[in-house]
Structure formats: structure tokens, C-alpha cells
Design an enzyme around this catalytic site. Structure first.
Site, PDB file in Angstrom:
ATOM      1  CD  GLU A 114       2.441   6.071  -5.271  1.00  0.00           C
ATOM      2  OE1 GLU A 114       2.084   6.159  -4.076  1.00  0.00           O
ATOM      3  OE2 GLU A 114       2.700   4.988  -5.821  1.00  0.00           O
ATOM      4  N   GLY A 125       0.836  -1.198   0.000  1.00  0.00           N
ATOM      5  CA  GLY A 125       0.000   0.000   0.000  1.00  0.00           C
ATOM      6  C   GLY A 125       0.863   1.236   0.000  1.00  0.00           C
ATOM      7  CB  THR A 163       5.302   5.651   1.454  1.00  0.00           C
ATOM      8  OG1 THR A 163       5.774   4.978   0.276  1.00  0.00           O
ATOM      9  CG2 THR A 163       6.470   5.961   2.356  1.00  0.00           C
ATOM     10  CD  GLU A 210       7.265  -5.495  -1.641  1.00  0.00           C
ATOM     11  OE1 GLU A 210       7.661  -4.639  -2.449  1.00  0.00           O
ATOM     12  OE2 GLU A 210       8.010  -6.355  -1.137  1.00  0.00           O
ATOM     13  CB  CYS A 234       3.085   0.080  -7.299  1.00  0.00           C
ATOM     14  SG  CYS A 234       3.282  -1.679  -7.639  1.00  0.00           S
ATOM     15  CB  THR A 274      -0.675   2.893   4.970  1.00  0.00           C
ATOM     16  OG1 THR A 274      -1.453   3.851   4.265  1.00  0.00           O
ATOM     17  CG2 THR A 274      -1.585   2.030   5.813  1.00  0.00           C
TER      18      THR A 274
HETATM   19  P1  NDP Z   1      -3.243   2.435   1.454  1.00  0.00           P
HETATM   20  O1  NDP Z   1      -1.930   2.475   2.140  1.00  0.00           O
HETATM   21  O2  NDP Z   1      -4.177   3.562   1.689  1.00  0.00           O
HETATM   22  O3  NDP Z   1      -4.042   1.106   1.824  1.00  0.00           O
HETATM   23  C1  NDP Z   1      -3.519  -0.182   1.660  1.00  0.00           C
HETATM   24  C2  NDP Z   1      -4.245  -1.135   2.585  1.00  0.00           C
HETATM   25  O4  NDP Z   1      -3.942  -0.803   3.934  1.00  0.00           O
HETATM   26  C3  NDP Z   1      -5.761  -1.057   2.467  1.00  0.00           C
HETATM   27  O5  NDP Z   1      -6.296  -2.341   2.661  1.00  0.00           O
HETATM   28  C4  NDP Z   1      -6.114  -0.116   3.601  1.00  0.00           C
HETATM   29  O6  NDP Z   1      -7.439  -0.228   4.015  1.00  0.00           O
HETATM   30  C5  NDP Z   1      -5.144  -0.595   4.663  1.00  0.00           C
HETATM   31  N1  NDP Z   1      -4.890   0.373   5.735  1.00  0.00           N
HETATM   32  C6  NDP Z   1      -5.115   1.714   5.769  1.00  0.00           C
HETATM   33  N2  NDP Z   1      -4.738   2.235   6.970  1.00  0.00           N
HETATM   34  C7  NDP Z   1      -4.264   1.207   7.714  1.00  0.00           C
HETATM   35  C8  NDP Z   1      -3.718   1.089   9.027  1.00  0.00           C
HETATM   36  N3  NDP Z   1      -3.587   2.156   9.833  1.00  0.00           N
HETATM   37  N4  NDP Z   1      -3.319  -0.108   9.465  1.00  0.00           N
HETATM   38  C9  NDP Z   1      -3.416  -1.199   8.659  1.00  0.00           C
HETATM   39  N5  NDP Z   1      -3.943  -1.168   7.415  1.00  0.00           N
HETATM   40  C10 NDP Z   1      -4.357   0.023   6.928  1.00  0.00           C
HETATM   41  O7  NDP Z   1      -2.922   2.258  -0.095  1.00  0.00           O
HETATM   42  P2  NDP Z   1      -3.959   2.265  -1.288  1.00  0.00           P
HETATM   43  O8  NDP Z   1      -4.978   1.196  -1.076  1.00  0.00           O
HETATM   44  O9  NDP Z   1      -4.392   3.662  -1.520  1.00  0.00           O
HETATM   45  O10 NDP Z   1      -3.037   1.754  -2.493  1.00  0.00           O
HETATM   46  C11 NDP Z   1      -2.253   2.593  -3.258  1.00  0.00           C
HETATM   47  C12 NDP Z   1      -0.812   2.559  -2.800  1.00  0.00           C
HETATM   48  O11 NDP Z   1      -0.304   1.225  -2.861  1.00  0.00           O
HETATM   49  C13 NDP Z   1       0.095   3.364  -3.698  1.00  0.00           C
HETATM   50  O12 NDP Z   1       0.973   4.125  -2.895  1.00  0.00           O
HETATM   51  C14 NDP Z   1       0.866   2.316  -4.469  1.00  0.00           C
HETATM   52  O13 NDP Z   1       2.135   2.731  -4.919  1.00  0.00           O
HETATM   53  C15 NDP Z   1       0.987   1.238  -3.457  1.00  0.00           C
HETATM   54  N6  NDP Z   1       1.264  -0.041  -4.116  1.00  0.00           N
HETATM   55  C16 NDP Z   1       2.503  -0.584  -3.977  1.00  0.00           C
HETATM   56  C17 NDP Z   1       2.830  -1.763  -4.634  1.00  0.00           C
HETATM   57  C18 NDP Z   1       4.164  -2.399  -4.459  1.00  0.00           C
HETATM   58  O14 NDP Z   1       4.278  -3.578  -4.781  1.00  0.00           O
HETATM   59  N7  NDP Z   1       5.177  -1.721  -3.978  1.00  0.00           N
HETATM   60  C19 NDP Z   1       1.848  -2.436  -5.506  1.00  0.00           C
HETATM   61  C20 NDP Z   1       0.576  -1.775  -5.551  1.00  0.00           C
HETATM   62  C21 NDP Z   1       0.306  -0.617  -4.885  1.00  0.00           C
HETATM   63  P3  NDP Z   1      -8.537   0.812   3.392  1.00  0.00           P
HETATM   64  O15 NDP Z   1      -8.623   0.545   1.957  1.00  0.00           O
HETATM   65  O16 NDP Z   1      -9.763   0.507   4.114  1.00  0.00           O
HETATM   66  O17 NDP Z   1      -8.008   2.193   3.716  1.00  0.00           O
END
Ligand code: NDP
Length: 480
Positions: free
Chosen positions: A384, A226, A228, A248, A282, A230
Site C-alpha cells: 500500500e 488504520g 494493517t 478496518e 483506503c 497497527t
Molecule cells: P495508523 O495505523 O498508523 O494509525 C491509525 C490510528 O492508530 C492513529 O490514530 C494512530 O495514532 C493510532 N495508533 C498507532 N499506533 C497505535 C497503537 N500501537 N495502538 C493503538 N493505536 C495506535 O494508520 P494511518 O493513520 O497512517 O492511516 C492510514 C492507514 O489507514 C492506511 O493503511 C489506510 O488504508 C487505512 N485506512 C483504512 C480504512 C478502511 O476503512 N479500511 C479507511 C481509511 C484508512 P498516531 O496517528 O498518533 O500514530
């Protein structure tokens, strides 16, 4: 209206709170299903089920676990159309992309790790003829897997497959923005006969469900993909609990184009690496650096190609650019386009939201957008955006482009286009990223290590790396 349910202890359940949230179809902007608004009570039930299932599942031979996982992959094949349609409606990506890219890759994840486990060996270190060390690898216990919305089922299975194959039990949370394919996956696990409690899927918000998973004392490792920010929050909570962590995170990837490249091949791939999945991958190359002698030719040809990209209904087979995943993300991308203008950028094409005619009139669509005239270190080029927005920057020599490419806080992936082999290798050595593609993009082999440096993450996934992450090692030394 269809209700998505949690998958806990082998059953599909409403959340303890009985509360549900709206789930939107981004191509129409309307609510089409409901998501459990789960909380720490649901996570507690999931952890209890996983704890109870662990002894049995971890005692299965690799072959027995493999058989069940292969059965799951076969059922995914059987339901491929349903899964692909669900992913498109939930996420906004074109249906052809779900059918030919994301869902087949999700199936590969389950099959790849489900069969890899049968070949996963550990090491032995003989000390001459007086002693021998051997290393056993055991599952960790109950682990947490948290995934984002951009490639929902692909990234969900990318995590849970190695975790399950190695004998762990899992509590997983898909993004609340795109929960549908994980729900259908739960139905498939039931049909495949996965023992109850081995995989538990708790739907809901990150700060409620995700953070309960991260802070739960019985969950021994967290695999997270997700943003950075988070990731930093997860590390803050999990590190003092000494949990194993794989993070990641985000990226701002450079696409470096030298004048001696194979122009047509580069151009076709650059269209993909810029705008596939609406730029919501990503690994997309959002900063395009072009060697100055090629700059004008590239710019003209790239704009012409982008004009041909059909934007609209993701269910239409001709569509190349679908909908943006959610309204907040749509607003975020538009705000970055405004920022780029304030920072002195010129929009060469795109830059606007679009209201397609017909059923998608209220959906969230943004034109593929190309911007030039920005400095390499302005916010548009450092932060980003994660949408259909790329910038063009000319460069004069290798030193300059390396300095600009390496200037962000991120270091996930890089693409290099040149026919000069020596230069390609030299640049690859000096680029600060976990992945480099030379004369290609997104060519993936599941055996290779996947991950980033700097603020793009910690640890590597894929192949043996993932199987090692989800196991503990114990060295046993025997005096002969
Ligand atoms: P987020 O960080 O917002 O969310 C990722 C996941 O974490 C979601 O399931 C989210 O739930 C959950 N989450 C949010 N807050 C918390 C917390 N405090 N504790 C635990 N879990 C939490 O990312 P996005 O979903 O917006 O995804 C986009 C991002 O992911 C981009 O920055 C992208 O670059 C990155 N990414 C990286 C990849 C890699 O392989 N390096 C591949 C794909 C994406 P909820 O949806 O309910 O908020």
C-alpha cells in the site's frame, strides 16, 4: 499559537504532562497549532469519566439519545465552513472537497446513526405455542474508537456515532497528525449539551494514547481504522483480553477496465478513484488493469486528463490535488516512486515532488503519478502506497485479471468497468474483497456493510452491522 485540548468529562483540558507537540499545516510545512502529548494518565481520567457517565447515558431512551445526536448534527451544519477549513488546513485536502464531501458526510454519520437507533429492533423466536425466545441488545459499556488521518472527521464520527447511539460511553483518539476537527467537534458536543463523560477525546501518539486505550481493562471493545500493521498490534493486545474488535485496515484496490466499458464515464471516474484526496483514501483504486485492446487508448486519454489536474494550494478553489498529509508520509510516497523505477517501471507522468509558488512553497506536494511496465507481483503492485500513485497493467482475459487482482494480501474494495452485465456479476463473485463497485466508485449508502477481507480487516461497519457491533445480545427463553 492555538492549543488543541483534550475533551474529558465534559471539559476541555490540557494533558496531565502539560506537554504539547507541533501540529503542521502540510500545505506550508509550518507549525500552526499545538497538540496535547497525552499519556496513560489522561486515558485513565477519560475512562473514569466514561465509567461514571455510563449508567445515566445507557438508561436514556433511544429517542432521548437521538435528540442529542441530531442537535450535534445541526450544530455541525451551522459550523460547516469552520470545520471544512480546519480539515483542509490540517490534512491538506482541497477546501471544496472538505466542504462538499468530507464534512457533509461526517454530519450524515451523526444524523444517520442518531436516527437509526430509533428503528433498531431485536429478534424474537417463538417455539410453537410452548415457548418464546426474545433477544435483548444492551450497550457494551465503555468502548475505544481509534481513527486515522486521511478522512479525519468522517472516520472519527463513523465510529463514535453508532457507539454513542447504542448507549455506550466512548474514549476516542483521532490521529495525532490531524486532530483539529475532532477538537472542534468536542466544542460542538459541549454546545449541544452532550452529558459530561459520554464522549471523551484524548489527543496524542498512537503508541502512548492509542495503546493505553487498547490495553485498558475497563474498555470492552475497540473499533479501529488504520494500517494493517497497527491493526495486528491492536489484535495482539486486545484478543487475549477478549475485547470485541472491529478492524478496518489497509487496501491495494484493483480497478478492472474491460474494453466494452462506457469509456467517458469510466475515464472521469478513474481520475477520481485514482487521485481524489491525493490518493489518500483506503478505497482508491491504485492498481488499474486494462483489457489489452483498450490499453493504448486509455493510457493516452488518462494522461491527458491528469495533465489538466491543478495541483497546489488546497485553499484555492481550482485546486484538484492538495498537499500530502505529513513529511514522513511524503517521503514514504517518494521512496515508493523510486522503488517503482528500480523495479523496471516507466513513469508516464508525474513522479516528482513540487514546490508551488507563493505561500505553499515549503509544503509537501507530489505530482499525480502514473506508472506502467511493472509485473503484477512486484512490491510497488503489492504494498500500500496510499498516495497519488497508480500503476497500469494490461490483461488478456478474465482469469488472468482475477489472478492479478486477487494476488495481494489485501481485499478491501474493487471497481469493475464493463457493459456486459453477466460478466460484471461473475467477476464480482470471484473477487476477494468486501466491496465491489460496478461502473461507479465511492457510491456510498450508509446502510450497507463496509469492510474488507484478508489483511484489510475483520468485521463490518455501517448500518445495522455497526449498531450490532456496539451491543451485546442476550437471549431470554420463556416457557409458556
Ligand atoms: P495508523 O495505523 O498508523 O494509525 C491509525 C490510528 O492508530 C492513529 O490514530 C494512530 O495514532 C493510532 N495508533 C498507532 N499506533 C497505535 C497503537 N500501537 N495502538 C493503538 N493505536 C495506535 O494508520 P494511518 O493513520 O497512517 O492511516 C492510514 C492507514 O489507514 C492506511 O493503511 C489506510 O488504508 C487505512 N485506512 C483504512 C480504512 C478502511 O476503512 N479500511 C479507511 C481509511 C484508512 P498516531 O496517528 O498518533 O500514530
Amino acid at each position: 499559537m492555538q492549543k488543541i485540548l483534550n475533551y474529558i468529562n465534559g471539559e476541555l483540558l490540557e494533558p496531565v504532562s502539560k506537554q504539547f507537540m507541533d501540529n503542521f499545516d502540510p500545505s506550508t510545512g509550518s507549525v500552526y497549532s499545538l497538540i496535547p502529548d497525552s499519556d496513560e494518565r489522561d486515558v485513565e481520567l477519560a475512562v473514569k469519566a466514561a465509567d461514571e457517565a455510563y449508567e445515566n447515558w445507557s438508561s436514556f431512551s433511544p429517542e432521548k439519545r437521538s435528540k442529542i445526536m441530531v442537535r450535534i448534527s445541526e450544530l455541525m451544519e451551522k459550523h460547516i465552513d469552520k470545520l471544512a477549513e480546519a480539515e483542509t488546513v490540517d490534512q491538506g485536502k482541497p477546501l471544496w472537497l472538505s466542504k462538499t464531501g468530507e464534512i457533509p458526510r461526517a454530519i450524515s454519520n451523526i444524523r444517520f446513526f442518531g436516527t437509526a437507533i430509533e428503528h433498531f429492533a431485536s429478534e424474537a423466536h417463538p417455539m410453537g405455542d410452548h415457548a418464546i425466545n426474545y433477544t435483548v441488545r444492551t450497550p457494551i459499556g465503555v468502548v475505544g474508537c481509534i481513527s486515522p488521518w486521511n478522512l479525519p472527521l468522517y472516520l472519527f464520527t463513523w465510529k463514535i456515532a453508532p457507539a454513542l447511539a447504542t448507549g455506550n460511553c466512548v474514549v476516542a483518539k483521532p490521529s495525532e497528525i490531524t486532530p483539529m476537527s475532532a477538537y472542534l467537534f468536542a466544542e460542538i458536543c459541549i454546545e449541544a449539551g452532550l452529558p459530561k463523560g459520554v464522549l471523551n477525546i484524548v489527543h496524542g501518539l498512537g503508541p502512548k494514547v492509542g495503546s493505553s486505550i487498547v490495553s485498558h481493562p475497563n474498555i470492552k471493545a475497540i473499533s479501529f481504522t488504520g494500517g494493517t500493521k497497527t491493526g495486528a498490534e491492536i489484535a495482539r493486545v486486545a484478543a487475549p483480553m477478549f475485547k470485541k474488535l472491529s478492524l478496518e485496515l489497509g487496501g491495494k484496490n484493483p480497478n478492472i477496465i474491460f474494453a466494452d466499458c462506457d469509456f467517458d464515464k469510466m475515464l472521469n471516474e478513474t481520475v477520481r478513484s485514482s487521485f481524489l484526496n491525493q490518493g489518500e483514501i483506503c478505497l482508491c483504486g491504485s492498481r488499474i488493469f486494462i483489457e489489452r485492446p483498450l490499453y493504448e487508448k486509455f493510457k493516452t486519454a488518462f494522461i491527458e486528463k491528469i495533465k489538466q489536474q491543478i495541483l497546489g494550494d488546497p485553499l484555492n478553489e481550482k485546486t484538484k490535488i492538495g498537499a500530502i498529509v505529513s513529511e514522513p508520509h511524503f517521503q514514504k510516497i517518494l521512496s515508493y516512486i523510486e522503488l517503482a523505477k528500480q523495479e523496471g517501471g516507466t513513469i508516464l507522468i508525474g513522479g516528482n515532488n513540487v514546490k508551488p509558488e507563493g505561500r505553499c512553497a515549503n509544503g509537501w506536494f507530489i505530482e499525480p503519478t502514473i506508472i506502467e511496465g511493472l509485473s503484477y507481483d512486484c512490491r510497488t503492485n503489492q504494498e500500500e502506497i496510499f498516495g497519488p500513485v497508480v500503476t497500469l497493467t494490461p490483461f488478456d482475459n478474465e482469469e488472468e485479471v482475477l489472478m492479478m487482482a486477487n494476488s495481494t494480501q489485501y481485499g478491501l474494495a474493487c471497481t469493475v468497468w464493463t457493459e456486459n452485465l453477466t460478466r460484471a456479476h461473475r467477476i464480482s463473485q470471484k473477487i476477494k474483497s468486501g466491496i465491489v463497485w460496478i461502473n461507479c466508485w465511492l457510491l456510498r449508502d450508509l446502510r450497507t456493510p463496509f469492510g474488507g477481507v484478508k489483511q484489510s480487516g475483520v468485521g463490518r461497519e455501517g448500518g445495522w452491522e455497526a449498531l450490532r457491533f456496539f451491543t451485546e445480545q442476550k437471549n431470554i427463553c420463556v416457557k409458556l
